[in-house]
Enzyme design. Structure first.
Site, PDB file in Angstrom:
ATOM      1  N   GLU A 181       3.193  69.683 138.356  1.00 15.47           N
ATOM      2  CA  GLU A 181       2.286  70.523 137.552  1.00 15.47           C
ATOM      3  C   GLU A 181       0.855  70.531 138.103  1.00 15.47           C
ATOM      4  OE1 GLU A 181       2.657  69.440 133.421  1.00 15.47           O
ATOM      5  OE2 GLU A 181       4.722  70.147 133.301  1.00 15.47           O
ATOM      6  N   GLU A 300      12.018  70.659 134.235  1.00 17.11           N
ATOM      7  CA  GLU A 300      11.649  70.168 132.901  1.00 17.11           C
ATOM      8  C   GLU A 300      11.941  71.277 131.903  1.00 17.11           C
ATOM      9  OE1 GLU A 300       7.879  68.297 132.063  1.00 17.11           O
ATOM     10  OE2 GLU A 300       7.736  67.468 134.100  1.00 17.11           O
TER      11      GLU A 300
END
Length: 507
Positions: A181, A300
């Site tokens: 991220e 995720e």
């Protein structure tokens, strides 16, 4: 295709043709995620004093549930955690390992579990490891060194250190995440798209020089609503294209302000997200005149009630205290089943997927320190799909009414995915009814096969009981009565707000 908005009396038709498929179902779709966060590792998968602990301290009762869940890949060690992690802290004698502050989740990391322990445990579980490298506070050399430690047989500093630490044979880790991220301002060392693209290209090159056989996952946008979504993927891929094998996607869903219909349509939103990322990849490929395309690693995804999370800055520094331990109900299980349908329907683009996380932290498995381990409600649909989705993904053509949602507009009331396993002569069909009323459905199976047996029919029905305790969660799946197989036609009634699994086989 979708037509009228009237649910009562409106039949749903699902057509499956064995001659039209999306390609093979990659077993890596049924992965999960272990991060050094809360109780995922400590008192989750690892608890040396537990009555079921193995010789390295990993809980046997949790291991049995992981086997039952059908996990194929586990991503490790993060997550936000990895962007401040020194992997060297987690190797060598445990009594010499440092305790570090983990600013990502405001906890004290004892490093009692590290690379060697995790990889040996993953091998015992027969799951493929997916390691992430720190591109937040560290970079090229540390990433290349970790590949050397894991994958070079011997004769070098890091490979010989691995051997001295008890693992003579290389681990042969194939899947590697180039950070986590990195577009997010919450991420330690977050970067612009251009900065990340350059670093990912350089680190990826160095890692592949150590082991040319590895596969690399580049960070995509942290979620669909990021201000830089689309631009991030395009700009970073332009730079790192030559080393990237996969682009990551992350998405979490929750029921907000009682908006049940939109929550039940989460799979619709996930589908649009995947299509947007795939289109961006294709656009970059076209600009580069490239015949190859990175696939998607949806590493995720889950239901996570983020609105209940107080925010990292409000957490007390702790060693292994609870972090986002959501307790799930049957509504959550129906949504997770619907998200799995979406992943199966994009098997031509999505090769890897990881339910986040595995134990305690927004997880299908919960534990009590020095006590029991149990299944949460979301365990049931995941285990059902991971246990039966084999072969190729079929193209499901659906005639269905639509329902109106606040967040996504009109969406199909019914979603479906199916797989066909030619050697086993078995087809697994998964269907979600997002509507508030039951729907009669007909499934037509086209192809030169005579279906003879409905092996299993089960259903998860969303109700209003809220989160389930351990005893109730064991009984989330029910039998689906009234399902009939006549020739190549299956007829059934889909209960309101439900997820169903039907398995048929041929003689």
């Amino acid at each position: 295709m979708a037509d009228d908005h009237e649910i009562p009396g409106a039949a749903v038709e699902i057509v499956l043709d064995l001659e039209h498929d999306r390609g093979p179902i990659d077993g890596r779709l049924f992965g999960s995620f272990v991060e050094h966060m809360g109780r995922c590792v400590y008192t989750g998968i690892y608890e040396p004093g537990h009555p079921t602990a193995d010789h390295e301290g990993f809980r046997g009762d949790v291991a049995e549930l992981i086997d039952e869940l059908g996990i194929t890949v586990i991503r490790y060690p993060g997550g936000n955690f990895v962007s401040g992690y020194r992997w060297e802290d987690g190797i060598g004698p445990r009594d010499l390992r440092p305790h570090r502050l983990d600013p990502a989740w405001r906890s004290i990391e004892t490093n009692q579990v590290g690379t060697d322990e995790f990889l040996r445990w993953a091998a015992r579980r027969r799951v493929e490891p997916m390691l992430a490298v720190n591109l937040g506070t560290r970079g090229i050399q540390a990433a290349a060194d970790l590949v050397e430690y894991c994958n070079v047989p011997g004769g070098t500093r890091w490979s010989d250190l691995r051997r001295s630490n008890g693992s003579a044979d290389p681990y042969g880790v194939k899947l590697w995440c180039l950070g986590n991220e990195m577009d997010g301002p919450w991420q330690i060392g977050h970067k612009t798209a251009a900065e990340y693209g350059a670093l990912a290209a350089q680190a990826g090159q160095a890692m592949k020089l150590v082991d040319p056989g590895i596969e690399l996952v580049a960070c995509g946008s942290s979620h669909h609503r990021m201000p830089t979504f689309g631009y991030w993927e395009s700009a970073s891929l332009e730079i790192a294209w030559d080393v990237v094998d996969y682009v990551s996607m992350h998405a979490y869903y929750e029921e907000l302000d009682g908006d049940r219909r939109s929550f039940l349509a989460s799979g619709f939103e996930m589908s649009e997200f995947i299509d947007d990322v795939a289109a961006t990849i294709d656009a970059v490929a076209a600009r580069k005149h490239s015949r190859t395309r990175p696939r998607i690693s949806f590493d995720e995804w889950n239901v996570w009630y983020q609105a209940r999370f107080p925010g990292t800055e409000n957490l007390e520094i702790d060693t292994s205290g609870p972090r986002i331990e959501d307790v799930y109900g049957t509504l959550d299980a129906v949504v997770v089943g619907d998200l799995l349908i979406t992943l199966l329907n994009h098997a031509d683009r999505v090769a890897v997927a990881c339910l986040a996380q595995l134990v305690n932290v927004i997880a299908p498995i919960m534990t009590e320190p020095n006590g029991n381990a149990w299944r949460q409600a979301i365990f049931a649909p995941f285990a059902a799909v991971a246990g039966s989705a084999r072969g190729v993904g079929l193209v499901a053509r659906i005639r269905t009414p639509e329902i109106e949602t606040n967040q996504y507009g009109d969406v199909p009331a019914v979603a479906a995915a199916a797989t066909y396993d030619a050697p086993g002569r078995t087809s697994s069909i998964f269907v979600t009814n997002r509507a508030e009323r039951p729907v009669d459905a007909v499934i037509s199976m086209r192809g030169e096969i005579t279906w003879t047996t409905i092996q299993s029919t089960s259903v998860i029905i969303a109700d209003d009981k809220g989160p389930l305790d351990a005893a109730a969660a064991r009984h989330v799946r029910q039998r689906l009565p009234g399902t009939r197989l006549e020739g190549s036609t299956i007829t059934l009634t889909l209960p309101a707000e439900s997820w169903s699994a039907v398995i048929v086989s041929a003689a």
